[in-house]
Design an enzyme around this catalytic site. Structure first.
Site, PDB file in Angstrom:
ATOM      1  N   ASN A  12       0.870  -1.182   0.000  1.00  0.00           N
ATOM      2  CA  ASN A  12       0.000   0.000   0.000  1.00  0.00           C
ATOM      3  C   ASN A  12       0.906   1.231   0.000  1.00  0.00           C
ATOM      4  O   ASN A  12       1.501   1.558   1.018  1.00  0.00           O
ATOM      5  CB  ASN A  12      -0.894  -0.048   1.249  1.00  0.00           C
ATOM      6  CG  ASN A  12      -1.691   1.227   1.442  1.00  0.00           C
ATOM      7  OD1 ASN A  12      -1.782   2.071   0.549  1.00  0.00           O
ATOM      8  ND2 ASN A  12      -2.285   1.366   2.633  1.00  0.00           N
ATOM      9  N   LYS A  14       0.084   4.271  -0.264  1.00  0.00           N
ATOM     10  CA  LYS A  14      -0.548   5.460   0.344  1.00  0.00           C
ATOM     11  C   LYS A  14      -0.333   6.679  -0.560  1.00  0.00           C
ATOM     12  O   LYS A  14      -0.265   6.532  -1.777  1.00  0.00           O
ATOM     13  CB  LYS A  14      -0.034   5.672   1.772  1.00  0.00           C
ATOM     14  CG  LYS A  14      -0.149   4.378   2.592  1.00  0.00           C
ATOM     15  CD  LYS A  14       0.049   4.566   4.059  1.00  0.00           C
ATOM     16  CE  LYS A  14      -0.092   3.206   4.742  1.00  0.00           C
ATOM     17  NZ  LYS A  14      -0.006   3.283   6.193  1.00  0.00           N
ATOM     18  N   HIS A 100      -9.482   0.940   4.797  1.00  0.00           N
ATOM     19  CA  HIS A 100      -8.160   1.098   5.402  1.00  0.00           C
ATOM     20  C   HIS A 100      -8.258   2.016   6.616  1.00  0.00           C
ATOM     21  O   HIS A 100      -9.062   2.958   6.639  1.00  0.00           O
ATOM     22  CB  HIS A 100      -7.155   1.666   4.397  1.00  0.00           C
ATOM     23  CG  HIS A 100      -5.776   1.697   4.955  1.00  0.00           C
ATOM     24  ND1 HIS A 100      -5.320   2.754   5.709  1.00  0.00           N
ATOM     25  CD2 HIS A 100      -4.789   0.769   4.947  1.00  0.00           C
ATOM     26  CE1 HIS A 100      -4.089   2.467   6.120  1.00  0.00           C
ATOM     27  NE2 HIS A 100      -3.747   1.285   5.672  1.00  0.00           N
ATOM     28  N   GLU A 102      -6.621   4.458   7.655  1.00  0.00           N
ATOM     29  CA  GLU A 102      -6.540   5.913   7.426  1.00  0.00           C
ATOM     30  C   GLU A 102      -7.825   6.455   6.830  1.00  0.00           C
ATOM     31  O   GLU A 102      -8.191   7.611   7.064  1.00  0.00           O
ATOM     32  CB  GLU A 102      -5.319   6.228   6.556  1.00  0.00           C
ATOM     33  CG  GLU A 102      -4.036   6.057   7.375  1.00  0.00           C
ATOM     34  CD  GLU A 102      -2.886   5.409   6.646  1.00  0.00           C
ATOM     35  OE1 GLU A 102      -2.839   5.474   5.402  1.00  0.00           O
ATOM     36  OE2 GLU A 102      -2.018   4.822   7.330  1.00  0.00           O
ATOM     37  N   GLU A 172      -5.239  -5.099  10.625  1.00  0.00           N
ATOM     38  CA  GLU A 172      -4.192  -4.099  10.844  1.00  0.00           C
ATOM     39  C   GLU A 172      -4.497  -3.322  12.121  1.00  0.00           C
ATOM     40  O   GLU A 172      -5.277  -2.367  12.093  1.00  0.00           O
ATOM     41  CB  GLU A 172      -4.147  -3.117   9.672  1.00  0.00           C
ATOM     42  CG  GLU A 172      -3.838  -3.750   8.340  1.00  0.00           C
ATOM     43  CD  GLU A 172      -3.371  -2.701   7.333  1.00  0.00           C
ATOM     44  OE1 GLU A 172      -2.209  -2.775   6.924  1.00  0.00           O
ATOM     45  OE2 GLU A 172      -4.149  -1.808   6.983  1.00  0.00           O
ATOM     46  N   GLY A 178       2.480   2.229  10.662  1.00  0.00           N
ATOM     47  CA  GLY A 178       3.414   3.337  10.496  1.00  0.00           C
ATOM     48  C   GLY A 178       4.137   3.739  11.773  1.00  0.00           C
ATOM     49  O   GLY A 178       4.766   4.791  11.829  1.00  0.00           O
ATOM     50  N   SER A 218       3.478  -2.069  10.241  1.00  0.00           N
ATOM     51  CA  SER A 218       4.931  -2.106  10.429  1.00  0.00           C
ATOM     52  C   SER A 218       5.571  -3.443  10.052  1.00  0.00           C
ATOM     53  O   SER A 218       6.501  -3.899  10.721  1.00  0.00           O
ATOM     54  CB  SER A 218       5.292  -1.704  11.860  1.00  0.00           C
ATOM     55  OG  SER A 218       4.871  -0.365  12.109  1.00  0.00           O
TER      56      SER A 218
END
Ligand code: PGA
Length: 256
Positions: A12, A14, A100, A102, A172, A178, A218
């Site tokens: 991904n 992003k 996702h 985010e 996730e 991240g 991560s």
């Protein structure tokens, strides 16, 4: 026992890369992984919308698939700024991320919206990668099970078993995305087993055994192998490390 789920590694990207570096990155990934990808592991990359077409073009002779990072649930019409599943299918995409973290926590997407997006992704001919995961406050309050259960149930609401068989789930934990804080293989396995059991209850055991559940948060070359060793971890959804060809290829290798 029995059913072999083929490992799946998705990158991904992003909101990263540009017109030149997106093409360079995917060329480097394709050439370095040409021996492994397609044989023992499925691989996909999810670039920003504006670079999808050029990445698809680079990959025309590769087994690496391309995914979008999001879709809108309507097919076409007056939805300024949005992009449909059928448009993405049309330019050569195979997958789309749905829900996702985010999108949930920065953009504010709800379970209900994500449910519409998953249904529309399938209807438009793409395969959804449906992301779920708890916040750190939720884990600390021992609410992981409750949150993930709610996300899975609401996200897949109203979808038949046949449709759900097109879905890849990605667990996730938000606190691992991240941050460099990976879930331990045991923490991840526990959540994956919970999701698989839930799918068994919602549909049937065969479907639950066939669905791939990826871990994300991560993932790096040095933790990929131990994560992949867990029984219910069928692949990896990789953010930061998917922007470095060497790291991403090492993760693909670890998944084989
Ligand atoms: P990360 O992102 O690997 O950079 O933690 C994972 C993701 O958001 O899918």
């Amino acid at each position: 026992m029995g059913f072999m789920r083929k490992p799946f590694v998705a990158g991904n990207w992003k909101m990263n890369t540009d017109s030149l570096s997106s093409v360079e990155l995917v060329k480097a990934i394709a050439s370095a992984s040409s021996e492994i990808a397609g044989h023992s592991v499925h691989v996909a990359v999810c670039p920003p919308f504006v670079y999808l077409q050029s990445v698809v073009n680079v990959l025309s002779t590769s087994s690496i698939a391309v995914g979008a990072q999001d879709i809108y649930y309507e097919r076409k019409g007056a939805f300024t700024g949005e992009i449909s599943s059928s448009m993405l299918k049309d330019i050569g995409c195979t997958y789309a991320l749905c829900g996702h973290s985010e999108r949930r926590h920065v953009i504010g997407e709800t379970d209900e919206l994500i449910n519409k997006k998953i249904a529309a992704t399938i209807l438009g001919g793409l395969l959804p990668i449906f992301c779920v995961g708890e916040l750190i406050e939720e884990r600390k309050a021992s609410r992981t099970e409750e949150v993930v259960t709610r996300q899975v149930k609401n996200g897949l609401a109203g979808l038949s078993a046949e449709k759900v068989s097109a879905v890849t789930v990605a667990y996730e934990p938000v606190w691992a995305i991240g941050t460099g804080l990976t879930a331990t293989p045991q923490q991840a396995q526990e959540a994956h087993a919970l999701i698989r059991e839930l799918l068994g209850q919602m549909y049937d055991t065969k479907l639950a055994q066939e669905i791939r559940i990826l871990y994300g948060g991560s993932v790096k070359p040095d933790n990929a192998v131990e994560l992949m060793r867990e029984q219910d971890i069928d692949g990896l959804l990789v953010g930061g490390a998917s922007l470095k060809a060497d790291d991403f290829v090492a993760i693909i290798q670890a998944a084989t």
